[in-house]
Design an enzyme around this catalytic site. Structure first.
Site, PDB file in Angstrom:
ATOM      1  N   GLU A 119       0.828  -1.210   0.000  1.00 55.94           N
ATOM      2  CA  GLU A 119       0.000   0.000   0.000  1.00 55.94           C
ATOM      3  C   GLU A 119       0.864   1.263   0.000  1.00 55.94           C
ATOM      4  O   GLU A 119       0.548   2.238  -0.690  1.00 55.94           O
ATOM      5  CB  GLU A 119      -0.944  -0.024   1.210  1.00 55.94           C
ATOM      6  CG  GLU A 119      -2.003  -1.122   1.100  1.00 55.94           C
ATOM      7  CD  GLU A 119      -2.877  -1.220   2.336  1.00 55.94           C
ATOM      8  OE1 GLU A 119      -4.033  -0.789   2.270  1.00 55.94           O
ATOM      9  OE2 GLU A 119      -2.387  -1.712   3.371  1.00 55.94           O
ATOM     10  N   GLU A 139      -4.214  -9.061   4.220  1.00 55.03           N
ATOM     11  CA  GLU A 139      -4.834  -8.622   5.481  1.00 55.03           C
ATOM     12  C   GLU A 139      -6.053  -9.445   5.895  1.00 55.03           C
ATOM     13  O   GLU A 139      -6.267  -9.690   7.085  1.00 55.03           O
ATOM     14  CB  GLU A 139      -5.242  -7.143   5.389  1.00 55.03           C
ATOM     15  CG  GLU A 139      -4.095  -6.167   5.533  1.00 55.03           C
ATOM     16  CD  GLU A 139      -3.438  -5.827   4.210  1.00 55.03           C
ATOM     17  OE1 GLU A 139      -2.677  -4.853   4.157  1.00 55.03           O
ATOM     18  OE2 GLU A 139      -3.684  -6.546   3.217  1.00 55.03           O
TER      19      GLU A 139
END
Length: 725
Positions: A119, A139
């Site tokens: 990210e 995640e």
């Protein structure tokens, strides 16, 4: 749970005007809050300096970043750390400071960029990678969502369908695929990575290359109507595959808001959802599992003594049946040289054939090339005697469960194997002390209990006797990690940890059926709870022979607290053996699809006439919640005995053993974690109530009674170490 990791970043400005900011937080440069705050500080410095034209972000020691340091979530859950304001990292730092900066930034990726690491790189204006780097957003498997802008940037870089696939499966892609998808701008050799990133950053600054803010891209997004269809399909699939978990759907909501209302609204939704999921019970369970799995290799008195694992080059397997061939497969897949011994040519050929079939299955699925298949098979040699054992470093015995046969094998091994050789048994039922009785080498005898199929199932129970040396345990822990198993060290007892904890599971189900509960309702409730299948479907799968053999050892060893049902023996008399004969508790068609069998009622009635059991009106009308309690609270009770007896060092080890050995749902955190989420007082009161109504099978053990009467956590460490380890 791990303490908060310290980490930092450094800034170095070159003569070319490029500031290189390096993430430093060994071993994988995880993004702890310290690292993120340091990143912000160094970014602000780079933006304020007149001698800086562009910025490169990279990671120390050949790794970009393994993602956010999730011990931070644990600290927030426990209240020992204050959570940053919602959106502070994803919006204030990564979007408004980094991505919106007047100076371009390029991520130089080596090794891995996972989770928050990827990210961060997507917030940069370009990404340059070394070959083979792993890129992904894992995640969801940790119970959280991509919370640093991943739900918005990934769909805009690789397209919505591929982004959803990467997010929902948690599977990474390699840099080369990332390049073809548009996630990576260039793949360069590791030695050229930093210089290539510097040049790219300067080219952006001087407008020779495009200045791309991925959060603003729209060219890879499908039309709104098509996007909604794709998202609807993803939501439907998620509800089917993960009905007990909320966070995957919450993640999809954040993606959808970004598609429908724009990336800024999407980032705000992602930040809000990211803050909410931290406190979900399933998230707490998954984070507990994450740390507990890593903690199984820390064994007090063993791994804290500075012992270094010895190098294991060559392993011998005795027995080429399903289990032996599976163990051999697992070993050669990790580049161990293996000798497979059998008693005659026919059995040896069959054993090698099983290993070959296991590998060919991987070739068919595209997981292995034909060249790799040939190379891997070349590591396997067959033998009919012990002559080739003279230079092996470890032997794993995997023959039938016959104590005199095993004793003879271990006596023979002592004659042929070198003195350093580890002597391991894959027994699941026989006392390891008895197996080694005829040897003088009890310090190197150990249990290596794999679960079937051994090359697939992730758990390895490492069983220590009173004599096993710490060095041998350290060696086997290392082998377990190298063959990609989760090793759990346990003490020597009937059934070890997994089978011992879960023997009441099937017995409780049999008790309920004989007292009026529909077996198919039990299986349905247990499957909805999150187990791979219910106890009766499981009995069919493993076969009635195995089910009876397993039950018998517990009836013999723990007669006072076992429930002896005649349902399976009566079915066996009629040549029913489970799925293998297409008749068990279920009927099976040609495709092995199971359907309920109305004839089962006859066997239940016959079993009642033998045991004297009668249908109980209360048990005939149990809710799904009550079925789960009556099936699993006896498992909790036995797990408490295992813990109190010191068979396991930590309650968390029992959680991991149950998840990876029996398929207990990981999002419930494991059997002891789940029990504590319900409360020891409640579990104790229910077992006490049932024991008065239905007998000793449900009687709470002394450990559970002691903690339950006080409402104390079952997983809290024992006051005095009674560990057999």
């Amino acid at each position: 749970m791990a303490s908060r990791t310290k980490g930092t970043t450094t800034i170095e400005v070159g003569a070319d005007g490029v500031a290189v900011i390096t993430l430093i937080n060994p071993p994988v440069n995880s993004l702890s809050f310290d690292v993120l705050y340091s990143l912000k500080s160094n970014y602000e410095e780079a933006l304020s300096r007149n001698d800086v034209k562009a910025i490169v972000v990279t990671g120390a020691k050949g790794k970009f970043s393994g993602g956010f340091d999730i011990s931070g979530f644990g600290e927030i859950q426990k209240g020992t750390m204050k959570e940053p304001k919602v959106g502070y990292i994803s919006i204030d730092i990564l979007t408004d400071l980094l991505e919106a900066a007047k100076k371009p930034s390029v991520a130089a990726i080596d090794g891995l960029a996972l989770g928050g690491g990827l990210e961060l790189s997507m917030a940069c204006h370009a990404r340059i990678s070394a070959p083979g780097a792993q890129l992904g957003l894992p995640e969801l498997q940790l119970g959280v969502i991509p919370g640093f802008g991943g739900t918005q940037r990934l769909p805009r870089l690789v397209g919505l369908t591929k982004a959803l696939e990467m997010i929902l499966t948690s599977k990474p892609v390699k840099a080369e695929e990332g390049h073809s998808l548009g996630l990576i701008d260039a793949v360069v050799p590791p030695a050229e990575l930093l210089n290539a990133a510097r040049r790219w950053a300067l080219d952006i600054a001087e407008r020779r290359k495009p200045w791309v803010s991925s959060v603003l891209k729209t060219d890879k997004l499908p039309p709104l109507g098509e996007a909604r269809e794709i998202l609807k399909f993803a939501k439907d699939q998620t509800r089917r595959q993960a009905p007990n978990m909320k966070h995957p759907l919450m993640c999809l909501e954040a993606v959808e808001v970004g598609i429908v209302s724009g990336s800024r609204a999407g980032l705000e939704k992602e930040a809000q959802v990211g803050s909410e999921v931290i406190n979900l019970d399933t998230t707490k369970g998954l984070i507990h599992v994450f740390f507990s799995q890593r903690g199984t290799t820390k064994v007090p008195g063993v791994t804290d003594r500075g012992l270094v694992p010895r190098k294991i080059n060559k392993v011998a397997i005795i027995g080429g049946g399903l289990m032996g061939s599976g163990i051999a497969t697992a070993l050669i897949l990790s580049n161990y040289s293996v000798i497979l011994k059998e008693v005659n040519e026919k059995f040896l050929e069959a054993g090698i054939g099983r290993v070959k079939a296991n590998l060919q299955s991987r070739v068919k699925k595209g997981k292995m090339s034909k060249e790799k298949f040939e190379k891997t098979m070349s590591l396997l040699k067959g033998s009919l005697d012990y002559e080739s054992f003279r230079d092996v470093d470890m032997v794993i015995e995997a023959v039938i469960e016959n104590i005199s046969l095993k004793q003879q094998i271990f006596a023979d091994l002592e004659k042929y194997c070198p003195q350093h050789c580890i002597l391991a048994s894959n027994t699941s039922t026989i006392d390891l002390n008895k197996i080694g009785e005829r040897t003088k080498s009890q310090d190197r005898i150990i249990g290596a209990h794999f679960f079937s199929p051994a090359h697939v199932m992730p758990l390895l129970e490492i069983v220590r006797t009173n004599h096993t040396s710490a060095q041998v345990i350290v060696d086997l822990l290392d082998v377990g990690k190298k063959i990609r198993k989760t090793p759990v060290v346990v003490g020597n007892c009937t059934g070890f940890a997994v089978n011992r904890m879960f023997f009441p599971y099937t017995q409780a189900a049999m008790f309920l059926v004989e007292h009026g509960t529909d077996p198919y309702l039990i299986d349905k409730a247990v499957s909805k709870f999150g187990m791979p299948m219910g106890p009766f479907r499981l009995c069919d799968l493993v076969g009635f022979g195995v089910a009876i053999a397993t039950a018998t050892q517990f009836i013999e060893n723990f007669p006072e607290r076992t429930y002896k049902s005649m349902i399976i023996p009566l079915m066996q008399e009629d040549k029913r053996a489970g799925e293998a004969t297409r008749k068990g508790f279920y009927l099976y068609d040609d495709r092995r699809k199971a359907k309920p069998d109305p004839e089962i009622k006859n066997y239940i009635d016959k079993a009642r006439s033998v045991s004297g059991a009668k249908p109980d009106p209360k048990l005939e009308k149990l809710s799904e919640k009550e079925i789960i309690e009556m099936t699993f609270f006896p498992v909790v009770n036995e797990a408490c005995r295992v813990f109190a007896e010191g068979i396991a060092v930590k309650a968390a080890d029992l959680d991991i053993a149950g998840i990876f050995g029996m398929g207990f749902p990981p999002y419930r955190g494991g059997i002891m974690f789940w029990a504590d989420s319900i409360g020891s007082k409640y579990i104790y009161s229910k077992l006490e109530e049932w024991s008065k109504a239905y007998g000793e099978f449900f009687k709470p053990c002394a450990f559970l009674a002691e903690r339950g009467s006080k409402g104390a956590p079952l997983s809290a460490p024992l006051e005095q170490s009674r560990s057999r380890l």
